[in-house]
Design a protein around this motif. Structure first.
Motif, PDB file in Angstrom:
ATOM      1  N   GLN A 109       8.533 -13.742  -2.079  1.00 42.08           N
ATOM      2  CA  GLN A 109       9.297 -14.014  -0.857  1.00 42.08           C
ATOM      3  C   GLN A 109       9.348 -12.789   0.060  1.00 42.08           C
ATOM      4  O   GLN A 109       9.386 -12.910   1.275  1.00 42.08           O
ATOM      5  N   ALA A 110       9.386 -11.592  -0.513  1.00 40.95           N
ATOM      6  CA  ALA A 110       9.333 -10.351   0.270  1.00 40.95           C
ATOM      7  C   ALA A 110       8.116  -9.575  -0.230  1.00 40.95           C
ATOM      8  O   ALA A 110       8.241  -8.643  -1.039  1.00 40.95           O
ATOM      9  N   PRO A 111       6.923  -9.921   0.228  1.00 39.44           N
ATOM     10  CA  PRO A 111       5.704  -9.395  -0.395  1.00 39.44           C
ATOM     11  C   PRO A 111       5.213  -8.054   0.148  1.00 39.44           C
ATOM     12  O   PRO A 111       4.524  -7.321  -0.561  1.00 39.44           O
ATOM     13  N   LEU A 112       5.522  -7.723   1.377  1.00 37.83           N
ATOM     14  CA  LEU A 112       4.924  -6.548   2.011  1.00 37.83           C
ATOM     15  C   LEU A 112       5.587  -5.248   1.570  1.00 37.83           C
ATOM     16  O   LEU A 112       6.810  -5.120   1.576  1.00 37.83           O
ATOM     17  N   TYR A 113       4.747  -4.292   1.168  1.00 37.14           N
ATOM     18  CA  TYR A 113       5.286  -2.955   0.919  1.00 37.14           C
ATOM     19  C   TYR A 113       4.164  -1.927   1.027  1.00 37.14           C
ATOM     20  O   TYR A 113       2.976  -2.245   0.967  1.00 37.14           O
ATOM     21  N   GLU A 114       4.568  -0.676   1.207  1.00 34.21           N
ATOM     22  CA  GLU A 114       3.624   0.429   1.345  1.00 34.21           C
ATOM     23  C   GLU A 114       3.875   1.448   0.242  1.00 34.21           C
ATOM     24  O   GLU A 114       5.032   1.717  -0.125  1.00 34.21           O
ATOM     25  N   LYS A 115       2.792   1.992  -0.317  1.00 34.34           N
ATOM     26  CA  LYS A 115       2.931   2.997  -1.366  1.00 34.34           C
ATOM     27  C   LYS A 115       1.805   4.009  -1.251  1.00 34.34           C
ATOM     28  O   LYS A 115       0.626   3.652  -1.391  1.00 34.34           O
ATOM     29  N   GLU A 116       2.169   5.250  -0.976  1.00 38.44           N
ATOM     30  CA  GLU A 116       1.200   6.349  -0.872  1.00 38.44           C
ATOM     31  C   GLU A 116       0.038   6.023   0.067  1.00 38.44           C
ATOM     32  O   GLU A 116      -1.130   6.275  -0.226  1.00 38.44           O
ATOM     33  N   GLY A 117       0.375   5.426   1.205  1.00 39.84           N
ATOM     34  CA  GLY A 117      -0.637   5.167   2.217  1.00 39.84           C
ATOM     35  C   GLY A 117      -1.384   3.852   2.087  1.00 39.84           C
ATOM     36  O   GLY A 117      -2.152   3.479   2.990  1.00 39.84           O
ATOM     37  N   LEU A 118      -1.197   3.134   0.995  1.00 43.64           N
ATOM     38  CA  LEU A 118      -1.815   1.819   0.831  1.00 43.64           C
ATOM     39  C   LEU A 118      -0.779   0.736   1.081  1.00 43.64           C
ATOM     40  O   LEU A 118       0.392   0.871   0.706  1.00 43.64           O
ATOM     41  N   VAL A 119      -1.219  -0.369   1.707  1.00 41.32           N
ATOM     42  CA  VAL A 119      -0.313  -1.486   2.016  1.00 41.32           C
ATOM     43  C   VAL A 119      -0.651  -2.641   1.075  1.00 41.32           C
ATOM     44  O   VAL A 119      -1.820  -3.015   0.920  1.00 41.32           O
ATOM     45  N   TYR A 120       0.385  -3.192   0.471  1.00 39.59           N
ATOM     46  CA  TYR A 120       0.213  -4.220  -0.561  1.00 39.59           C
ATOM     47  C   TYR A 120       0.942  -5.520  -0.207  1.00 39.59           C
ATOM     48  O   TYR A 120       1.910  -5.511   0.569  1.00 39.59           O
ATOM     49  N   LEU A 121       0.484  -6.599  -0.827  1.00 38.57           N
ATOM     50  CA  LEU A 121       1.218  -7.856  -0.895  1.00 38.57           C
ATOM     51  C   LEU A 121       1.586  -8.099  -2.353  1.00 38.57           C
ATOM     52  O   LEU A 121       0.713  -8.143  -3.230  1.00 38.57           O
ATOM     53  N   ASP A 122       2.866  -8.232  -2.622  1.00 41.98           N
ATOM     54  CA  ASP A 122       3.386  -8.445  -3.974  1.00 41.98           C
ATOM     55  C   ASP A 122       3.188  -9.912  -4.356  1.00 41.98           C
ATOM     56  O   ASP A 122       3.482 -10.811  -3.556  1.00 41.98           O
ATOM     57  N   THR A 123       2.699 -10.183  -5.571  1.00 41.46           N
ATOM     58  CA  THR A 123       2.387 -11.562  -5.971  1.00 41.46           C
ATOM     59  C   THR A 123       3.067 -11.946  -7.277  1.00 41.46           C
ATOM     60  O   THR A 123       3.525 -11.096  -8.051  1.00 41.46           O
ATOM     61  N   ASP A 194      -0.978  -6.897  -7.494  1.00 42.89           N
ATOM     62  CA  ASP A 194      -0.615  -6.785  -6.089  1.00 42.89           C
ATOM     63  C   ASP A 194      -1.868  -6.539  -5.253  1.00 42.89           C
ATOM     64  O   ASP A 194      -2.722  -5.717  -5.607  1.00 42.89           O
ATOM     65  N   VAL A 195      -1.962  -7.243  -4.146  1.00 37.94           N
ATOM     66  CA  VAL A 195      -3.177  -7.281  -3.345  1.00 37.94           C
ATOM     67  C   VAL A 195      -3.146  -6.188  -2.283  1.00 37.94           C
ATOM     68  O   VAL A 195      -2.180  -6.072  -1.516  1.00 37.94           O
ATOM     69  N   ILE A 196      -4.203  -5.384  -2.228  1.00 40.92           N
ATOM     70  CA  ILE A 196      -4.312  -4.344  -1.197  1.00 40.92           C
ATOM     71  C   ILE A 196      -4.824  -4.984   0.094  1.00 40.92           C
ATOM     72  O   ILE A 196      -5.874  -5.622   0.114  1.00 40.92           O
ATOM     73  N   ILE A 197      -4.058  -4.793   1.177  1.00 39.61           N
ATOM     74  CA  ILE A 197      -4.443  -5.396   2.458  1.00 39.61           C
ATOM     75  C   ILE A 197      -4.661  -4.366   3.557  1.00 39.61           C
ATOM     76  O   ILE A 197      -4.963  -4.724   4.694  1.00 39.61           O
ATOM     77  N   GLY A 198      -4.513  -3.084   3.244  1.00 41.20           N
ATOM     78  CA  GLY A 198      -4.744  -2.079   4.267  1.00 41.20           C
ATOM     79  C   GLY A 198      -4.510  -0.676   3.744  1.00 41.20           C
ATOM     80  O   GLY A 198      -3.900  -0.483   2.687  1.00 41.20           O
ATOM     81  N   GLU A 201      -1.062   2.441   6.731  1.00 40.94           N
ATOM     82  CA  GLU A 201       0.392   2.313   6.817  1.00 40.94           C
ATOM     83  C   GLU A 201       0.818   0.894   7.196  1.00 40.94           C
ATOM     84  O   GLU A 201       0.043   0.082   7.692  1.00 40.94           O
ATOM     85  N   LEU A 202       2.094   0.615   6.970  1.00 40.86           N
ATOM     86  CA  LEU A 202       2.620  -0.736   7.103  1.00 40.86           C
ATOM     87  C   LEU A 202       2.801  -1.175   8.547  1.00 40.86           C
ATOM     88  O   LEU A 202       2.538  -2.338   8.889  1.00 40.86           O
ATOM     89  N   GLU A 203       3.238  -0.281   9.416  1.00 37.24           N
ATOM     90  CA  GLU A 203       3.563  -0.678  10.798  1.00 37.24           C
ATOM     91  C   GLU A 203       2.384  -1.316  11.533  1.00 37.24           C
ATOM     92  O   GLU A 203       2.541  -2.363  12.165  1.00 37.24           O
ATOM     93  N   PRO A 204       1.182  -0.741  11.488  1.00 32.65           N
ATOM     94  CA  PRO A 204       0.051  -1.404  12.161  1.00 32.65           C
ATOM     95  C   PRO A 204      -0.242  -2.802  11.596  1.00 32.65           C
ATOM     96  O   PRO A 204      -0.635  -3.695  12.342  1.00 32.65           O
TER      97      PRO A 204
END
Length: 456
Positions: A109-123, A194-198, A201-204
């Motif tokens: 339900q809240a999947p987006l997060y950033e960790k050490e420069g990588l952006v993930y979707l939590d699954t 968790d899926v890497i999508i970028g 950083e998260l803002e872009p």
């Protein structure tokens, strides 16, 4: 017992028909990877063949009679359709049933997060999977977002050649000494899927989602987005004898059932097509076979056939108890690489046609359906008349595993139900393999079941 493959019995013309059918099936698999996408595709096929929603008949105050075609969709993930036959519906229906859901990863339900420069979707994984199979491969996102004002945003990312794909990282072999000592079920944990999508950083990423799709971070609260393998269904083998694709469990059965259902032009017994959700997690919820949707729709159809209100309940019970169902789901194909897990003479094999399983379940047939021999004999007879290739099989050695389908649920009504399907290799893996001849033979078997004129 002498066994032949489908290909030893097919004429040149039948081989051409098989290839044409499988090409259309592969096109379907490539564009319908989720339950909602399957329902949209099947709804389009049904309406092109003259089927109308139940509400159309109710609104127009039109009764139903022989030859009428009606369907209903529930929550965009379950479908039931009826082709009214010349015989009274109380005498029972011929039902083709299959499930549309496949093992996958769902966004939290809240999947987006950033960790050490990588952006993930939590699954959160859905259904029975080997978690380690989902790392280091291209993934796509399919789903729907319902915004707070009710606006619906459908999205598919990662399927077109120029679109970006996504992935789950794995540990390089140089640093994996400790990982390699773990049991297979622990090599990759659920929270590591968790899926890497970028990587910028998260803002872009958030700005891109809002600009392209109009989606904000909070909109994921009311989203249903599935992570599936990216890419189209492909022919497999130098002889092009197989189909390799995501989700053949159980979309191969659903597709064959819909085609067989549409092709029966003048049914005697009422034909019924039932496609459900949630089989992979126990057939629960509002869109699973355990819900009352199917029974309710049978009652609604009977109510439009000039039945008095007091008679509908009894007519529904009579109809369901006298019905026959092919509960279609795939079977594990014999794999010589892992032959110790199978009992050879009671296994299903690629290329030997449709599979009938008298019983399912595990640990003493627990949780499964067990078809009566009279129904099996009836199917043997009609398959023999139409020269349908079929085999009898169960899923693996006794006490080694097993599996269940939706069959035991409609069997509660007292109807005759048997599990059927085809043999599949890599079952529940991101890419599953099936033989083209089996795919076509199952559709032929379903057609023979619907069009059979003899009762038993």
């Amino acid at each position: 017992m002498e066994t032949k493959t489908v290909w030893e019995t097919y004429s040149y013309e039948t081989k051409r028909e098989c290839e044409g059918f499988c090409k259309e099936y592969m096109d379907f698999l490539s564009r319908a990877k989720t339950e909602r996408e399957c329902i949209a595709a099947f709804r389009q096929q049904l309406e092109a063949d003259g089927y109308r929603p139940l509400g159309f008949y109710q609104k127009e105050r039109k009764g139903l009679g022989p030859g009428d075609k009606v369907y209903e969709v529930h929550m965009d993930k379950t479908l039931v359709a009826f082709h009214i036959g010349s015989q009274p519906m109380e005498d029972g229906m011929n039902i083709l049933a299959a499930h549309l859901d496949s093992p996958r990863l769902d966004l939290k339900q809240a999947p987006l997060y950033e960790k050490e420069g990588l952006v993930y979707l939590d699954t959160h994984y859905y259904g029975g999977i080997k978690k380690y199979q989902w790392v280091s491969m291209p993934l796509a996102l399919h789903g729907v977002v319902i915004k707070e004002d009710g606006q619906r945003v459908e999205l598919t990312m990662g399927e077109e050649p120029r679109e970006p794909v996504f992935f789950i990282s794995d540990l390089l072999i140089h640093l994996a000494q400790e990982q390699m000592k773990k049991k297979a079920e622990k090599v990759i944990e659920g929270e590591q899927l968790d899926v890497i999508i970028g990587s910028r950083e998260l803002e872009p990423i958030l700005r891109l989602l809002e600009e392209k799709y109009g989606i904000t971070e909070e909109d994921f609260f009311s989203a249903e987005i599935e992570v599936v393998p990216a890419g189209q269904a492909r022919e497999a083998g130098l002889d092009r004898s197989m189909v390799l694709a995501y989700g053949q469990d159980d979309k191969v059965c659903a597709y064959g059932a819909c085609r067989a259902f549409i092709e029966d032009e003048t049914p005697q017994r009422t034909d019924c097509l039932l496609l459900v959700d949630k089989e992979e997690i126990g057939s629960v919820g509002a869109t699973g076979m355990e819900s009352g949707f199917f029974e309710n729709m049978v009652a609604e159809v009977l109510s439009l056939m000039e039945k008095g209100k007091e008679a509908v309940w009894l007519s529904t019970r009579r109809c369901l108890s006298k019905s026959r169902m092919l509960s279609a789901d795939v079977n594990s194909g014999f794999d010589p690489t892992f032959g110790d897990c199978f009992e050879g003479k009671n296994s299903s094999y690629l290329g030997r046609g449709m599979v009938l399983s008298k019983f399912s379940g595990s640990s003493g047939k627990s949780g499964g359906n067990d078809a009566n021999p009279e129904f099996i004999a009836y199917l043997r007879r009609i398959f023999g008349e139409k020269r349908i290739m079929f085999q009898m099989a169960e899923l693996g050695k006794v006490d080694l595993g097993g599996g269940g389908t939706i069959a035991y649920i409609p069997a509660r009504y007292g109807m005759e139900v048997v599990d059927c399907g085809i043999a599949v290799l890599n079952m529940h893996a991101p890419w599953e393999a099936a033989d083209k001849g089996d795919i076509y033979e199952m559709k032929r078997g379903m057609s023979a079941f619907l069009t059979a004129k003899n009762n038993h």
